[in-house]
Enzyme design. Structure first.
Site, mmCIF file in Angstrom:
data_model
loop_
_atom_site.group_PDB
_atom_site.id
_atom_site.type_symbol
_atom_site.label_atom_id
_atom_site.label_comp_id
_atom_site.label_asym_id
_atom_site.label_seq_id
_atom_site.Cartn_x
_atom_site.Cartn_y
_atom_site.Cartn_z
ATOM 1 C CB THR A 183 36.362 17.357 72.267
ATOM 2 O OG1 THR A 183 35.854 18.262 73.255
ATOM 3 C CG2 THR A 183 35.665 16.024 71.955
ATOM 4 C CG HIS A 185 10.623 26.669 42.060
ATOM 5 N ND1 HIS A 185 11.208 25.787 41.072
ATOM 6 C CD2 HIS A 185 10.433 25.638 43.367
ATOM 7 C CE1 HIS A 185 11.255 24.574 41.350
ATOM 8 N NE2 HIS A 185 10.835 24.310 42.748
ATOM 9 C CE LYS A 189 36.037 21.501 71.886
ATOM 10 N NZ LYS A 189 35.456 20.954 73.196
ATOM 11 N NE ARG A 200 13.388 25.532 34.047
ATOM 12 C CZ ARG A 200 13.302 24.471 34.985
ATOM 13 N NH1 ARG A 200 12.320 24.196 35.597
ATOM 14 N NH2 ARG A 200 14.556 23.595 34.756
ATOM 15 C CD GLN A 254 16.195 16.531 37.271
ATOM 16 O OE1 GLN A 254 15.856 17.855 36.605
ATOM 17 N NE2 GLN A 254 14.909 16.089 37.957
HETATM 18 O O1 LIG Z 1 14.663 21.268 36.073
HETATM 19 C C1 LIG Z 1 13.450 20.912 36.695
HETATM 20 N N1 LIG Z 1 13.546 19.422 37.147
HETATM 21 C C2 LIG Z 1 12.559 18.867 37.952
HETATM 22 O O2 LIG Z 1 12.653 17.712 38.005
HETATM 23 C C3 LIG Z 1 11.433 19.590 37.986
HETATM 24 N N2 LIG Z 1 10.390 19.444 38.733
HETATM 25 C C4 LIG Z 1 9.555 20.722 38.492
HETATM 26 O O3 LIG Z 1 8.360 20.754 39.165
HETATM 27 N N3 LIG Z 1 10.371 21.575 38.091
HETATM 28 C C5 LIG Z 1 11.712 21.219 37.803
HETATM 29 N N4 LIG Z 1 12.519 21.744 36.970
#
Ligand SMILES: O=c1[nH]c(=O)c2[nH]c(=O)[nH]c2[nH]1
Length: 286
Positions: A56, A241, A11, A170, A213
């Site tokens: 369930t 973004h 469920k 940024r 990353q």
């Molecule tokens: O931190 C980021 N990693 C990316 O892989 C990536 N690609 C992107 O267009 N902007 C960003 N910013």
């Protein structure tokens, strides 16, 4: 010739709210519980013999009954209780998976009975039990964070379709979706949760970021450092973004003050950070 492959049933998304009343000071736990059972279920698929099937509907009722009988503490304890119950309930059921999401509420003023849904993240867990062993993954989602500086993105690969300008400053924003696997059950699930959450937030804030990353890896590493029983962290980070708006047509400069917060498309950065000696995951992530 067809053969039956892996299967499970249960469920999904039982919504249960447990109220605990201590005089005028009430507490609430607001959960979404999904159960999933598997085992000797070939006949129900092949011949329609339902004798091995715990309905369930019964699974849903068990969630409500256990909320009443046992109360609800840490969601991991509740998930394990249910998983063990189902896996032990009938010979044909060999494995139970129970996922629990917790939706946070805060007190509304000084009233003991009034609550306001919190803007906090959703706390999550998934527990598995196979009759002998248990596996638990804890986590959260929708933990929305933003840094107004200390984020750069440059030096990336470029081809004939690349238009993205390099940036040395940024806005970096994401909605953290994180899950961490426990090598062993901690004494206190709630304390471990707060430690992991604190580690994610601290690493996001104090990492000088050259990419999301890199921030992801720092966040995963920090959870491992702060939570000794955790052996693996999986992160999924949408890059929310924030584009600097061109105000030149209006005779205005824009020194990192006005942004367009786009909701889609978004970059999606995903990764796993684990201890070198992490034990095998078994079914933990399934
Ligand atoms: O931190 C980021 N990693 C990316 O892989 C990536 N690609 C992107 O267009 N902007 C960003 N910013």
């Amino acid at each position: 010739m067809a053969v039956l492959g892996p299967n499970r049933y249960g469920k999904a998304e039982t919504r249960v709210v447990r109220v605990t009343r201590h005089g005028d000071a009430h507490r609430i736990k607001d959960l979404t519980v999904s159960t999933s059972l598997s085992g000797d279920m070939a006949e129900v698929h092949l011949s329609g013999d339902n004798s091995a099937v715990l309905p369930t509907d019964t699974q849903k009722n068990t969630v409500f009954a256990f909320a009443k009988k046992h109360g609800v503490g840490a969601i991991e304890d509740f998930a394990l209780l249910l998983a063990r119950h189902f896996a032990d309930s009938r010979p044909a059921i060999h494995h139970a998976r129970v996922a629990v999401d917790e939706h946070a509420w805060e007190r509304n003023g000084a009233f003991g009975h009034s609550f306001v849904r919190s803007g906090r993240e959703v706390r999550t867990c998934v527990a598995h039990h196979d009759g002998t062993r248990s596996w638990v993954v804890s986590g959260l989602r929708d933990l929305v964070v933003l840094n107004t500086t200390n984020s750069e993105f440059w030096g990336f690969a470029k081809d004939e379709y690349t238009t993205l300008p390099e940036t040395r400053d940024r806005v970096l924003a994401t909605a953290v979706d994180a899950a961490w696997r426990h090598a062993e059950a901690p004494q206190d699930w709630d304390k471990t949760y707060e430690n992991a959450r604190g580690a994610l937030l601290a690493a996001f804030a104090d990492t000088y970021s050259l990419s999301l990353q890199q921030t992801l890896y720092a966040m995963g590493t920090r959870v491992l450092a702060e939570c000794p029983g955790v052996c693996e962290v999986r992160l999924s980070l949408p890059n929310k973004h924030h584009f600097l708006v061109d105000l030149a047509p209006f005779g205005l400069d824009n020194d990192g003050e006005v942004f367009f917060a786009a909701d889609r498309p978004y970059g999606l950065i995903e990764g796993t950070v684990l201890r070198e000696d992490a034990p095998a995951a078994g079914p933990a992530w399934e």
